[in-house]
Write a protein that holds these residues in place. Structure first.
Motif, PDB file in Angstrom:
ATOM      1  N   HIS A 352     -66.864  85.418 -46.502  1.00 38.15           N
ATOM      2  CA  HIS A 352     -66.716  86.051 -47.814  1.00 38.15           C
ATOM      3  C   HIS A 352     -67.236  87.492 -47.805  1.00 38.15           C
ATOM      4  O   HIS A 352     -66.843  88.306 -48.650  1.00 38.15           O
ATOM      5  CB  HIS A 352     -67.452  85.237 -48.884  1.00 38.15           C
ATOM      6  N   ASP A 353     -68.097  87.813 -46.829  1.00 43.27           N
ATOM      7  CA  ASP A 353     -68.603  89.186 -46.728  1.00 43.27           C
ATOM      8  C   ASP A 353     -67.493  90.175 -46.378  1.00 43.27           C
ATOM      9  O   ASP A 353     -67.628  91.377 -46.638  1.00 43.27           O
ATOM     10  CB  ASP A 353     -69.718  89.265 -45.677  1.00 43.27           C
ATOM     11  N   LEU A 354     -66.404  89.698 -45.788  1.00 37.47           N
ATOM     12  CA  LEU A 354     -65.275  90.587 -45.494  1.00 37.47           C
ATOM     13  C   LEU A 354     -64.678  91.106 -46.800  1.00 37.47           C
ATOM     14  O   LEU A 354     -64.316  92.283 -46.912  1.00 37.47           O
ATOM     15  CB  LEU A 354     -64.211  89.843 -44.680  1.00 37.47           C
ATOM     16  N   ARG A 355     -64.585  90.243 -47.779  1.00 38.87           N
ATOM     17  CA  ARG A 355     -64.084  90.621 -49.112  1.00 38.87           C
ATOM     18  C   ARG A 355     -65.038  91.624 -49.765  1.00 38.87           C
ATOM     19  O   ARG A 355     -64.613  92.649 -50.304  1.00 38.87           O
ATOM     20  CB  ARG A 355     -63.949  89.349 -49.949  1.00 38.87           C
ATOM     21  N   ARG A 356     -66.334  91.327 -49.684  1.00 35.70           N
ATOM     22  CA  ARG A 356     -67.333  92.214 -50.278  1.00 35.70           C
ATOM     23  C   ARG A 356     -67.350  93.574 -49.579  1.00 35.70           C
ATOM     24  O   ARG A 356     -67.558  94.615 -50.208  1.00 35.70           O
ATOM     25  CB  ARG A 356     -68.709  91.551 -50.193  1.00 35.70           C
ATOM     26  N   THR A 357     -67.127  93.553 -48.272  1.00 37.95           N
ATOM     27  CA  THR A 357     -67.094  94.804 -47.507  1.00 37.95           C
ATOM     28  C   THR A 357     -65.945  95.688 -47.968  1.00 37.95           C
ATOM     29  O   THR A 357     -66.110  96.902 -48.166  1.00 37.95           O
ATOM     30  CB  THR A 357     -66.963  94.495 -46.001  1.00 37.95           C
ATOM     31  N   MET A 358     -64.753  95.088 -48.146  1.00 41.86           N
ATOM     32  CA  MET A 358     -63.610  95.867 -48.613  1.00 41.86           C
ATOM     33  C   MET A 358     -63.887  96.480 -49.981  1.00 41.86           C
ATOM     34  O   MET A 358     -63.642  97.674 -50.211  1.00 41.86           O
ATOM     35  CB  MET A 358     -62.356  94.990 -48.692  1.00 41.86           C
ATOM     36  N   VAL A 359     -64.414  95.673 -50.895  1.00 40.18           N
ATOM     37  CA  VAL A 359     -64.693  96.150 -52.251  1.00 40.18           C
ATOM     38  C   VAL A 359     -65.696  97.310 -52.224  1.00 40.18           C
ATOM     39  O   VAL A 359     -65.513  98.336 -52.897  1.00 40.18           O
ATOM     40  CB  VAL A 359     -65.231  94.992 -53.123  1.00 40.18           C
TER      41      VAL A 359
END
Length: 418
Positions: A352-359
């Motif tokens: 889920h950190d991949l999503r947070r990284t993009m944001v």
């Protein structure tokens, strides 16, 4: 029907002759209203005759126990039961009604077991409202091995001590985070039980999460993005592509993992999009994702397998599973790479950190307006979508999202040298 009389004994009941056809009732000489019925099939059933509301009725007691291993009534127990039924009838009560009441009470109790009520909760609350991935978490919380002993117990006898013991066992084996999640699912279930009058007070009331609450705040650095992308390349195949799309699209794991070909629009045209229907999104809102060229390249690379149109499947008819095993393999690859480079271990991270990284990078590095970032990941928490503004602001920001996701794709491409 013949109705001979004989002295019934434990031995004689088993030796009574089977009728050549139909049934025959043998009445007991020592208790004239009591007897045993034999049928052509060889079954022997005790009964008693008595008056109910002025009419003579025959009340069945149960199968006769002839041999030691048989299931049924011994002659002694059958006579005692016959006496009970006659006594009940003498008080103006129909024993048959009592049997029906007992049966209904047993059925009612069966319908109030933890398992039965949990199944109703899944059917009435979870399935109509929540995503399939969330349903799987509820299934694990309500039917998993940790609550196996609860399944046959009435739901209203589950105590706060039962809940605490379950959570403490999870913490002792090193699953404090999972224990927090389990408490959240159980709390929702028991609150629903109270609302539906299955229980008076939820046993989860005033139970604090047993483990420290972890607020998601991990954002991968640019060097870490390069490294995990290389690990995705090394993994290759289904999960390698899936993990890359998690980063490039910023969508949730279950949404990307369940991607279907009929959700992909205009893939070969100038405005490719991925349209996720409402039943597959966490907030039950349909979501359109403009696809960057980098994402399209991965999607086009996926082979056709099975008849369900799933892009990420090992069976052809269900989405992939086993994320944990593959994530560990990725982590091992990263750890070995950093060790060979004499670097310290990479801090722990989750998919889920991949999503947070993009944001985060969209907001901070690419200067994407917050409301566009929110729209890209199907969030409804932004000010533009909340309160009174949310009632009127139905803008999809498709063009803005397309521009932003394309910029993000270029950022990742330059970083990882796609």
């Amino acid at each position: 029907m013949r109705m001979p009389k004989t002295k019934l004994t434990s031995l004689s009941v088993g030796k009574l002759p089977i009728p050549p056809k139909g049934q025959v009732d043998y009445f007991d000489t020592s208790m004239p209203s009591f007897g045993v019925r034999l049928s052509l099939s060889g079954s022997r059933t005790y009964f008693v005759m008595t008056r109910v509301y002025g009419k003579v009725v025959r009340l069945s007691i149960g199968r006769a126990k002839v041999n030691t291993d048989d299931i049924g009534f011994s002659l002694k127990d059958a006579r005692a039961k016959a006496g009970e039924l006659v006594d009940i009838a003498s008080k103006g009560i129909d024993p048959r009604q009592l049997k029906r009441i007992e049966k209904e009470e047993k059925e009612a109790e069966a319908n109030k077991t933890f398992k039965a009520v949990a199944e109703k909760f899944i059917k009435r609350y979870v399935e109509p409202r929540l995503a399939p991935s969330t349903k799987r978490e509820y299934d694990r919380a309500l039917f998993g091995k940790e609550v196996k002993a609860w399944q046959s117990r009435p739901v209203d006898v589950i105590t706060k001590a039962d809940v605490r013991n379950l959570l403490e066992k999870m913490v002792r084996r090193g699953s404090a985070g999972a224990a927090n999640n389990r408490l959240a699912y159980l709390r929702k279930f028991f609150n629903w039980c109270a609302e539906e009058d299955y229980i008076e007070h939820p046993p989860t009331d005033r139970i604090r999460p047993p483990g420290p609450k972890k607020i998601g705040e991990r954002v991968l650095t640019e060097d870490e993005i390069k490294l995990v992308w290389a690990a995705f390349d090394a993994e290759g195949g289904t999960f390698g592509d899936l993990f890359k799309l998690l980063l490039l699209t910023g969508q949730r794991r279950a949404e990307v993992g369940g991607m279907r070909r009929d959700e992909l629009k205009n893939i070969d045209g100038g405005n490719p999009t991925w349209e996720i229907p409402s039943h597959r999104t966490k907030n039950k809102r349909p979501h359109i994702i403009p696809l960057s060229p980098q994402a399209v390249a991965i999607i086009k690379h996926r082979p056709v397998f099975g008849d369900e149109g799933l892009l990420f499947t090992n069976t052809g008819d269900t989405p992939v599973s086993g994320y944990g095993k593959i994530k560990k393999r990725v982590d091992d690859w990263v750890a070995k790479n950093r060790e060979n480079a004499c670097l310290s271990p990479m801090p722990s991270w989750v998919l889920h950190d991949l999503r947070r990284t993009m944001v985060t990078i969209m907001n901070e590095n690419l200067k994407t307006p917050p409301h566009v970032v929110e729209a890209c990941v199907n969030h409804v928490s932004g000010a533009a979508k909340m309160g009174v503004a949310g009632v009127y602001n139905k803008a999809l920001y498709i063009e803005e999202r397309k521009k932003s996701l394309n910029a993000w794709g270029v950022f990742v491409e330059k970083l990882t040298c796609l």
